[in-house]
Every structure is written in C-alpha cells, then in structure tokens.
Design an enzyme around this catalytic site. Structure first.
Site, PDB file in Angstrom:
ATOM      1  N   LYS A   1     -11.677  -3.680  -2.808  1.00 20.82           N
ATOM      2  CA  LYS A   1     -12.616  -2.543  -2.839  1.00 20.82           C
ATOM      3  C   LYS A   1     -12.098  -1.422  -3.721  1.00 20.82           C
ATOM      4  O   LYS A   1     -12.859  -0.671  -4.307  1.00 20.82           O
ATOM      5  CB  LYS A   1     -12.773  -1.947  -1.438  1.00 20.82           C
ATOM      6  CG  LYS A   1     -13.401  -2.839  -0.422  1.00 20.82           C
ATOM      7  CD  LYS A   1     -13.632  -2.026   0.846  1.00 20.82           C
ATOM      8  CE  LYS A   1     -13.659  -2.921   2.059  1.00 20.82           C
ATOM      9  NZ  LYS A   1     -12.392  -2.916   2.803  1.00 20.82           N
TER      10      LYS A   1
ATOM     11  N   LYS B   1       0.812  -1.220   0.000  1.00 24.83           N
ATOM     12  CA  LYS B   1       0.000   0.000   0.000  1.00 24.83           C
ATOM     13  C   LYS B   1       0.846   1.272   0.000  1.00 24.83           C
ATOM     14  O   LYS B   1       0.409   2.313  -0.477  1.00 24.83           O
ATOM     15  CB  LYS B   1      -0.981  -0.003   1.179  1.00 24.83           C
ATOM     16  CG  LYS B   1      -2.079  -1.036   1.006  1.00 24.83           C
ATOM     17  CD  LYS B   1      -3.324  -0.739   1.790  1.00 24.83           C
ATOM     18  CE  LYS B   1      -4.450  -1.666   1.343  1.00 24.83           C
ATOM     19  NZ  LYS B   1      -5.680  -1.504   2.062  1.00 24.83           N
TER      20      LYS B   1
ATOM     21  N   LYS C   1      -5.762 -10.105  -5.838  1.00 25.54           N
ATOM     22  CA  LYS C   1      -6.996 -10.352  -5.091  1.00 25.54           C
ATOM     23  C   LYS C   1      -8.069  -9.320  -5.422  1.00 25.54           C
ATOM     24  O   LYS C   1      -7.754  -8.165  -5.734  1.00 25.54           O
ATOM     25  CB  LYS C   1      -6.743 -10.411  -3.580  1.00 25.54           C
ATOM     26  CG  LYS C   1      -6.499  -9.083  -2.927  1.00 25.54           C
ATOM     27  CD  LYS C   1      -6.725  -9.153  -1.415  1.00 25.54           C
ATOM     28  CE  LYS C   1      -6.700  -7.738  -0.858  1.00 25.54           C
ATOM     29  NZ  LYS C   1      -7.424  -7.520   0.349  1.00 25.54           N
TER      30      LYS C   1
HETATM   31  N1  AQP Z   1     -10.367 -10.919  -2.335  1.00 26.22           N
HETATM   32  C1  AQP Z   1     -10.613 -11.393  -1.112  1.00 26.22           C
HETATM   33  N2  AQP Z   1     -10.825 -12.720  -0.940  1.00 26.22           N
HETATM   34  C2  AQP Z   1     -11.100 -13.221   0.292  1.00 26.22           C
HETATM   35  N3  AQP Z   1     -11.171 -12.461   1.407  1.00 26.22           N
HETATM   36  C3  AQP Z   1     -10.970 -11.121   1.284  1.00 26.22           C
HETATM   37  N4  AQP Z   1     -10.987 -10.103   2.166  1.00 26.22           N
HETATM   38  C4  AQP Z   1     -10.731  -8.943   1.517  1.00 26.22           C
HETATM   39  N5  AQP Z   1     -10.535  -9.170   0.203  1.00 26.22           N
HETATM   40  C5  AQP Z   1     -10.685 -10.520   0.016  1.00 26.22           C
HETATM   41  C6  AQP Z   1     -11.258 -10.273   3.602  1.00 26.22           C
HETATM   42  O1  AQP Z   1     -12.277  -9.348   3.961  1.00 26.22           O
HETATM   43  C7  AQP Z   1     -12.050  -8.931   5.295  1.00 26.22           C
HETATM   44  C8  AQP Z   1     -12.104  -7.434   5.373  1.00 26.22           C
HETATM   45  O2  AQP Z   1     -11.059  -6.831   4.668  1.00 26.22           O
HETATM   46  P1  AQP Z   1     -10.740  -5.287   4.910  1.00 26.22           P
HETATM   47  O3  AQP Z   1     -11.785  -4.441   4.364  1.00 26.22           O
HETATM   48  O4  AQP Z   1     -10.488  -5.012   6.342  1.00 26.22           O
HETATM   49  O5  AQP Z   1      -9.391  -5.060   4.212  1.00 26.22           O
HETATM   50  P2  AQP Z   1      -8.820  -5.451   2.838  1.00 26.22           P
HETATM   51  O6  AQP Z   1      -8.347  -6.855   2.901  1.00 26.22           O
HETATM   52  O7  AQP Z   1      -7.768  -4.457   2.594  1.00 26.22           O
HETATM   53  O8  AQP Z   1     -10.007  -5.291   1.823  1.00 26.22           O
HETATM   54  P3  AQP Z   1      -9.936  -4.812   0.333  1.00 26.22           P
HETATM   55  O9  AQP Z   1     -11.239  -5.107  -0.260  1.00 26.22           O
HETATM   56  O10 AQP Z   1      -8.747  -5.352  -0.366  1.00 26.22           O
HETATM   57  O11 AQP Z   1      -9.832  -3.228   0.474  1.00 26.22           O
HETATM   58  P4  AQP Z   1      -8.788  -2.220  -0.128  1.00 26.22           P
HETATM   59  O12 AQP Z   1      -9.016  -2.235  -1.591  1.00 26.22           O
HETATM   60  O13 AQP Z   1      -9.200  -0.924   0.517  1.00 26.22           O
HETATM   61  O14 AQP Z   1      -7.427  -2.672   0.267  1.00 26.22           O
HETATM   62  C9  AQP Z   1     -10.727  -9.511   5.747  1.00 26.22           C
HETATM   63  O15 AQP Z   1     -10.980 -10.666   6.542  1.00 26.22           O
HETATM   64  C10 AQP Z   1     -10.060  -9.882   4.449  1.00 26.22           C
HETATM   65  O16 AQP Z   1      -9.179 -10.979   4.629  1.00 26.22           O
END
Ligand code: AQP
Length: 328
Positions: A197, A112, A194
């Site tokens: 969001k 990040k 992966k």
């Molecule tokens: N692609 C994924 N597959 C499986 N599990 C996922 N999680 C996130 N993406 C996937 C799980 O969702 C929970 C919450 O995640 P988070 O919002 O706290 O953080 P993140 O992992 O950073 O989510 P994003 O969607 O990838 O957000 P951005 O784009 O902002 O970085 C966690 O249990 C995570 O494992």
C-alpha cells in the site's frame, strides 16, 4: 470447509491486488461461513501516524471492499477492531507475557523501523501481540493470510502455547492458512519486493483503479530484456506478471497452457492480455463498490451487527484469561 477463520487488513491505504489475491479472495472462496470473522484492524493502522479524517473514511471503504469482493454478510461477521475493547486489553496482557527477544525478531518490525528505530512507535514493536490478541480472542481454527504474515501467525501460536502452559488451557492454537498461488504478489516497478500500500505510484494495482490506470501501470511494469514467456522465478518481473495473469484469467488455465498461449508474442502481448483480465476481474468488484457507496448507513449497520455478533465470544475469552491470571 466447516472451519472457523479470523483475518484482517489495516485501513492504512488503498487496497491492492496483493491484498486481494493473498488474502480477501481466499476468505471468499474458502472461508465464507457463519463461523468466520473479518476485522478492519484500525488499532494496527495507528502504529504509524494517520490523518484522522482519512482513516475514518478508509475504515468504511475497506468494509465496502470486503463486501464487494464477495464476503457474505449474512454469514461472516465484519467488524472494526476498536469497536471491541477486549482486543486492546488482551493485547496488553500478551505484551507482558511475550519475551522482548520474540518481539524484536519479527522481520516486519525490523523492516518498518529499519533506519528510524529511535523515532518509531512502541506500538510498531507491540503490533504482533495485538494481532495475537485479535486472533486468539475468537478461538478460531485458522488464519488465512498472505505469506508476509506467516511469522506473525507463528508468534501467535507461541503466545497461545506459552499462556496455556503457564496458566492452563485457555486458547485454541490456530493454524496459518496460506495458499501457494498469490501468497506474495510483487511490486510492478520493483518485482523483487512485495506489492504494498505504501509503495510508489507504479508499485501496485489498486482494486478501484480505472481501466486506463491499470493499463498504464501494467504496460510500465519492470521486466527484463528477454522475449521468451516462461514461468521462471529467476525472471522476477515476468514471473510476477504471469502469476497475475494466471490468477485473473478466466477458466483457470494451467501454466503450460499459458506458456503455449503466449509463445512467440513477446512481453507486449502478455502485458496487453494481463490488462484485459485484470480490468475484467476487477469490474464486478468496482460495480458492487459503487452500489454500496450510495448508502453509507448500510455500512454502519453491518459494522454494528458484526461487532454485536462476536462481542460475547471476546468477552468470554478475556474473562477466562483474567480469572486464570488473577486479574481483577
Ligand atoms: N503483496 C502481497 N501479496 C500477497 N498478500 C499480501 N498481503 C499484503 N500484501 C500482499 C496480505 O494482505 C493482508 C493484509 O495486509 P495488511 O494490510 O494488514 O498489512 P501489510 O501486509 O503490511 O500490507 P501492505 O499492503 O504491505 O501495507 P503497508 O504498505 O502499509 O505495509 C495480509 O493477509 C497480507 O499477508
């Protein structure tokens, strides 16, 4: 299962099926109990800039998503991280306890901050120590998360063990609880990364996407030029679509059954069937979400009740920590 869980999601964007399959669905199936606690981690979301009005709305929206996906509000506690001040205080204590080397090794921080190290916030580096505080305040047995959070839960364990060694046993050391299937749902447009969001418009299927949008995203999903339908991890796009199909298909078909079902149909047949199962799988969630949206006061009450229920646990843990450290 009779075990206590803690987990959370950042209100930093719309929820996608990766968040659902990797995290929320497992909370609902395995840890929907009186002892489980689910957080909306708003203090984590502000490690990168957020629009205040949007953030406030996303916190409420995420609460409705938790309930719409099936969390039982008569059992679990749902709350907003910033409503319980002990998180920030214990997070600071853990920043002081954690060697810089441990923090700077975190893969998510490296990804990040990548090319903008000088501009990224100190909070982005400190995020895993706040996450450790979130979890350890409640003395839970485990943390159900997607695979990408495994390293942070392991750091949480290291921090708990370091504190217990240096100041005496104040923390239960929790386990990461990661299921094999759905632990890493990949981006539709770039299946080696992966689903996220913050990806582009065709990266993720959002839980509130309409059937037409779901169809358009899945039909455009990146695949190779083959025809045979097999669960082969080397074919990242196909493998991801098959996994999504598997996780949404009614009746829990096995992988050989799915391969047999699509034999000779080509990728088009698989895509069409995947659209159907995803649309049907998300329908009850979307209906419940619409119903909850009629009464925003109800959502506020759930968040208040959730925080009231667990605040004493957080206060007790922090008080013991401060006493052991000689603070105050
Ligand atoms: N692609 C994924 N597959 C499986 N599990 C996922 N999680 C996130 N993406 C996937 C799980 O969702 C929970 C919450 O995640 P988070 O919002 O706290 O953080 P993140 O992992 O950073 O989510 P994003 O969607 O990838 O957000 P951005 O784009 O902002 O970085 C966690 O249990 C995570 O494992």
């Amino acid at each position: 299962m009779g075990k206590s869980a803690f987990s959370g999601i950042q209100p930093s964007g719309d929820m996608h099926i990766g968040n659902y399959l990797g995290a929320i669905r497992n909370w609902v199936v395995d840890y929907n109990t009186d002892e489980s606690i689910y957080c909306i981690v708003d203090l984590h979301a502000i490690t990168v800039p957020q629009d205040p009005e949007l953030l406030r709305n996303r916190i409420r929206s995420l609460t409705k998503i938790y309930i719409s996906c099936g969390l039982d509000i008569n059992k679990v506690a749902i709350f907003v991280q910033s409503h319980i001040k002990e998180h920030a205080e214990l997070g600071w204590i853990f920043q002081c306890l954690t060697p810089l080397g441990w923090a700077s090794r975190m893969t998510q921080y490296k990804e990040k901050s990548a090319d903008k190290k000088e501009q990224s916030s100190v909070g982005l580096l400190a995020y895993p120590m706040l996450m450790a505080a979130d979890i350890l305040l409640y003395q839970v047995d485990g943390v159900p998360v997607g695979d990408d959070q495994k390293q942070h839960v392991e750091l949480t364990r290291d921090i708990a063990q370091k504190f217990n060694r240096e100041y005496g046993e104040a923390f239960k050391v929790p386990e990461p609880w990661i299921r094999d299937s759905g632990a890493r749902v990949m981006a539709l447009d770039e299946p080696t990364k992966k689903m996220s969001k913050s990806g582009g418009p065709n990266n993720a299927i959002m839980l509130l996407d309409s059937p037409a949008v779901i169809k358009s995203k899945i039909m455009k999903a990146t695949t190779d030029s083959g025809r045979e339908i097999k669960f082969n991890p080397e074919q990242a796009g196909l493998y991801n679509l098959l996994t999504i199909y598997e996780l949404f298909a009614p009746g829990n078909p096995t992988r050989p059954e799915i391969e047999e079902q699509f034999a000779g149909q080509g990728y088009g047949g698989l895509k069409k069937a995947t659209v159907e199962v995803v649309v049907e799988g998300l329908r009850p969630i979307q209906e419940k979400y619409a119903e909850l949206s009629k009464d925003e006061g109800y959502v506020e009450q759930i968040l208040k009740d959730g925080a009231d229920k667990i605040r004493p646990i957080a206060a007790k843990t922090l008080s013991e920590v401060k006493q052991r450290m000689g603070i105050g």
